[in-house]
Design a protein around this motif. Structure first.
Motif, PDB file in Angstrom:
ATOM      1  N   ASP A   1       0.841  -1.203   0.000  1.00  0.00           N
ATOM      2  CA  ASP A   1       0.000   0.000   0.000  1.00  0.00           C
ATOM      3  C   ASP A   1       0.876   1.252   0.000  1.00  0.00           C
ATOM      4  N   PRO A   2       0.898   2.014  -1.098  1.00  0.00           N
ATOM      5  CA  PRO A   2       1.746   3.210  -1.171  1.00  0.00           C
ATOM      6  C   PRO A   2       1.493   4.215  -0.051  1.00  0.00           C
ATOM      7  N   ASP A   3       0.223   4.380   0.357  1.00  0.00           N
ATOM      8  CA  ASP A   3      -0.087   5.317   1.439  1.00  0.00           C
ATOM      9  C   ASP A   3       0.518   4.862   2.754  1.00  0.00           C
ATOM     10  N   SER A   4       0.452   3.543   3.022  1.00  0.00           N
ATOM     11  CA  SER A   4       1.046   2.992   4.235  1.00  0.00           C
ATOM     12  C   SER A   4       2.560   3.207   4.237  1.00  0.00           C
ATOM     13  N   ILE A   5       3.175   3.054   3.086  1.00  0.00           N
ATOM     14  CA  ILE A   5       4.622   3.247   2.965  1.00  0.00           C
ATOM     15  C   ILE A   5       4.999   4.691   3.263  1.00  0.00           C
ATOM     16  N   GLU A   6       4.254   5.633   2.694  1.00  0.00           N
ATOM     17  CA  GLU A   6       4.560   7.055   2.906  1.00  0.00           C
ATOM     18  C   GLU A   6       4.384   7.441   4.370  1.00  0.00           C
ATOM     19  N   THR A   7       3.302   6.970   4.985  1.00  0.00           N
ATOM     20  CA  THR A   7       3.059   7.253   6.401  1.00  0.00           C
ATOM     21  C   THR A   7       4.183   6.685   7.257  1.00  0.00           C
ATOM     22  N   PHE A   8       4.605   5.469   6.942  1.00  0.00           N
ATOM     23  CA  PHE A   8       5.677   4.816   7.696  1.00  0.00           C
ATOM     24  C   PHE A   8       6.985   5.603   7.588  1.00  0.00           C
ATOM     25  N   CYS A   9       7.373   5.977   6.386  1.00  0.00           N
ATOM     26  CA  CYS A   9       8.645   6.686   6.187  1.00  0.00           C
ATOM     27  C   CYS A   9       8.642   8.033   6.919  1.00  0.00           C
ATOM     28  N   GLN A  10       7.514   8.725   6.874  1.00  0.00           N
ATOM     29  CA  GLN A  10       7.412  10.003   7.580  1.00  0.00           C
ATOM     30  C   GLN A  10       7.528   9.806   9.091  1.00  0.00           C
ATOM     31  N   ALA A  11       6.885   8.755   9.604  1.00  0.00           N
ATOM     32  CA  ALA A  11       6.925   8.483  11.042  1.00  0.00           C
ATOM     33  C   ALA A  11       8.336   8.157  11.508  1.00  0.00           C
ATOM     34  N   VAL A  12       9.042   7.316  10.748  1.00  0.00           N
ATOM     35  CA  VAL A  12      10.407   6.941  11.141  1.00  0.00           C
ATOM     36  C   VAL A  12      11.325   8.154  11.138  1.00  0.00           C
ATOM     37  N   THR A  13      11.257   8.959  10.090  1.00  0.00           N
ATOM     38  CA  THR A  13      12.115  10.138   9.999  1.00  0.00           C
ATOM     39  C   THR A  13      11.843  11.114  11.142  1.00  0.00           C
ATOM     40  N   THR A  14      10.571  11.278  11.492  1.00  0.00           N
ATOM     41  CA  THR A  14      10.194  12.221  12.543  1.00  0.00           C
ATOM     42  C   THR A  14      10.484  11.687  13.939  1.00  0.00           C
ATOM     43  N   GLN A  15      10.160  10.427  14.178  1.00  0.00           N
ATOM     44  CA  GLN A  15      10.224   9.870  15.528  1.00  0.00           C
ATOM     45  C   GLN A  15      11.548   9.191  15.864  1.00  0.00           C
ATOM     46  N   VAL A  16      12.260   8.704  14.851  1.00  0.00           N
ATOM     47  CA  VAL A  16      13.515   7.978  15.105  1.00  0.00           C
ATOM     48  C   VAL A  16      14.714   8.774  14.606  1.00  0.00           C
ATOM     49  N   GLY A  17      14.660   9.237  13.367  1.00  0.00           N
ATOM     50  CA  GLY A  17      15.762  10.001  12.794  1.00  0.00           C
ATOM     51  C   GLY A  17      16.075   9.541  11.389  1.00  0.00           C
ATOM     52  N   PRO A  18      17.085  10.133  10.770  1.00  0.00           N
ATOM     53  CA  PRO A  18      17.458   9.780   9.400  1.00  0.00           C
ATOM     54  C   PRO A  18      17.824   8.301   9.285  1.00  0.00           C
ATOM     55  N   ILE A  19      17.390   7.683   8.203  1.00  0.00           N
ATOM     56  CA  ILE A  19      17.643   6.254   7.980  1.00  0.00           C
ATOM     57  C   ILE A  19      19.021   6.076   7.350  1.00  0.00           C
ATOM     58  N   ASP A  20      19.835   5.213   7.940  1.00  0.00           N
ATOM     59  CA  ASP A  20      21.172   4.930   7.421  1.00  0.00           C
ATOM     60  C   ASP A  20      21.200   3.685   6.541  1.00  0.00           C
ATOM     61  N   VAL A  21      20.411   2.673   6.923  1.00  0.00           N
ATOM     62  CA  VAL A  21      20.393   1.397   6.205  1.00  0.00           C
ATOM     63  C   VAL A  21      18.948   0.952   6.029  1.00  0.00           C
ATOM     64  N   LEU A  22      18.593   0.556   4.810  1.00  0.00           N
ATOM     65  CA  LEU A  22      17.267  -0.005   4.534  1.00  0.00           C
ATOM     66  C   LEU A  22      17.439  -1.428   4.042  1.00  0.00           C
ATOM     67  N   ILE A  23      16.749  -2.357   4.690  1.00  0.00           N
ATOM     68  CA  ILE A  23      16.755  -3.755   4.259  1.00  0.00           C
ATOM     69  C   ILE A  23      15.335  -4.128   3.852  1.00  0.00           C
ATOM     70  N   ASN A  24      15.133  -4.320   2.559  1.00  0.00           N
ATOM     71  CA  ASN A  24      13.822  -4.704   2.031  1.00  0.00           C
ATOM     72  C   ASN A  24      13.682  -6.223   2.086  1.00  0.00           C
ATOM     73  N   ALA A  25      13.049  -6.722   3.133  1.00  0.00           N
ATOM     74  CA  ALA A  25      12.922  -8.170   3.285  1.00  0.00           C
ATOM     75  C   ALA A  25      11.483  -8.655   3.181  1.00  0.00           C
ATOM     76  N   ALA A  26      10.541  -7.749   2.955  1.00  0.00           N
ATOM     77  CA  ALA A  26       9.132  -8.151   2.852  1.00  0.00           C
ATOM     78  C   ALA A  26       8.870  -8.801   1.498  1.00  0.00           C
ATOM     79  N   GLY A  27       8.038  -9.813   1.500  1.00  0.00           N
ATOM     80  CA  GLY A  27       7.687 -10.473   0.247  1.00  0.00           C
ATOM     81  C   GLY A  27       7.058 -11.832   0.503  1.00  0.00           C
ATOM     82  N   PHE A  28       6.463 -12.411  -0.546  1.00  0.00           N
ATOM     83  CA  PHE A  28       5.882 -13.752  -0.420  1.00  0.00           C
ATOM     84  C   PHE A  28       5.883 -14.430  -1.775  1.00  0.00           C
TER      85      PHE A  28
END
Length: 268
Positions: free
Chosen positions: A73-100
């Motif tokens: 869900d693109p909206d869920s992704i955008e909300t998530f990225c905004q939350a992490v940047t605001t609440q945790v800080g800049p992302i240094d490493v992204l590991i895309n492990a979701a899938g089926f």
């Protein structure tokens, strides 16, 4: 790429992992936490995520975070990225492990399932990577994309899954060149069968892992290799070795490759 070396020490670096509630994602979360990273795990099941988050916090001695995320869900992704940047800080490493995956002949596969697999495995990976990569520009970053040996050697009953992973590999190859000038490394992970709950969904027969036992990978060992690659210019991780050799052989001799894919590697 000298600045990328700053990521070799993961202490207090923000590592975001999609599909972090189980399997390879969960294993990567624990490996990163052992290196002192601030781990952020995301998936749909918050109960499982909370268990992973608590363990990461104990391992890292730093705060760890868990967010619900529907990678399809693109909206869920955008909300998530905004939350992490605001609440945790800049992302240094992204590991895309979701899938089926789903072991079924294409002609028998429900179109809704086909669409969902492409959305989750490919489009979700592209959407979240796009947002995170934009936020990384101007400082070192490392992005891991989970491809598959199925994205190098297609076999029967996994045509749709293979299509999604072939596309991930192609996307990674182009993205790597685009992000190189910005000191952001892109690494593709192409594993063969991994002993995770992936096959609880993909394999309706329930005996695929038993048939491929000799080449089945340990998720913890794979995750360790992935986390050890952070901060290094590693283009791909292709395992196990025998399947990596077979993939090269497949490219050189496609007709023989088709024969092997329908015999030696056809265990579904």
């Amino acid at each position: 790429m000298k600045k990328l070396a700053a990521l070799k020490n993961l202490n207090e670096k923000v590592v975001v992992i999609t599909g972090g509630s189980s399997g390879i994602g969960r294993a990567c979360a624990f490996q990163a936490a052992q290196r002192g990273a601030v781990v952020v795990v995301a998936a749909r099941n918050m109960e499982k995520l909370e268990t992973v988050r608590r363990e990461c916090q104990l391992l890292s001695k730093h705060a760890a975070y868990a967010y619900t995320l529907d990678i399809g869900d693109p909206d869920s992704i955008e909300t998530f990225c905004q939350a992490v940047t605001t609440q945790v800080g800049p992302i240094d490493v992204l590991i895309n492990a979701a899938g089926f995956g789903n072991f079924e002949n294409t002609v028998d596969t429900d179109p809704k399932l086909i669409e969902k697999m492409i959305r989750v495995n490919l489009l979700g990976t592209i959407y979240i990577t796009r947002l995170v990569a934009r936020s990384m520009m101007g400082r070192p970053g490392h992005i891991f994309l989970l491809g598959s040996m199925a994205g190098k050697i297609a076999t029967a009953k996994s045509a749709i899954y293979s299509a999604s992973k072939f596309a991930v590999v192609g996307y990674a190859n182009g993205l790597r060149l685009e992000l190189r000038p910005f000191n952001i490394q892109v690494t593709t992970i192409n594993p063969g069968p991994v002993d995770t709950n992936f096959f609880n969904i993909a394999d309706k027969s329930g005996n695929y892992l038993e048939k491929v036992g000799q080449i089945t990978l340990d998720p913890d060992k794979l995750a360790q290799r992935m986390i050890n690659a952070v901060g290094f210019t590693v283009r791909e991780i292709n395992v196990p070795l025998i399947m990596n050799v077979a993939a090269h052989f497949y490219d050189l001799f496609p007709r023989v490759g088709d024969y092997l894919a329908s015999t030696l590697f056809d265990k579904k």
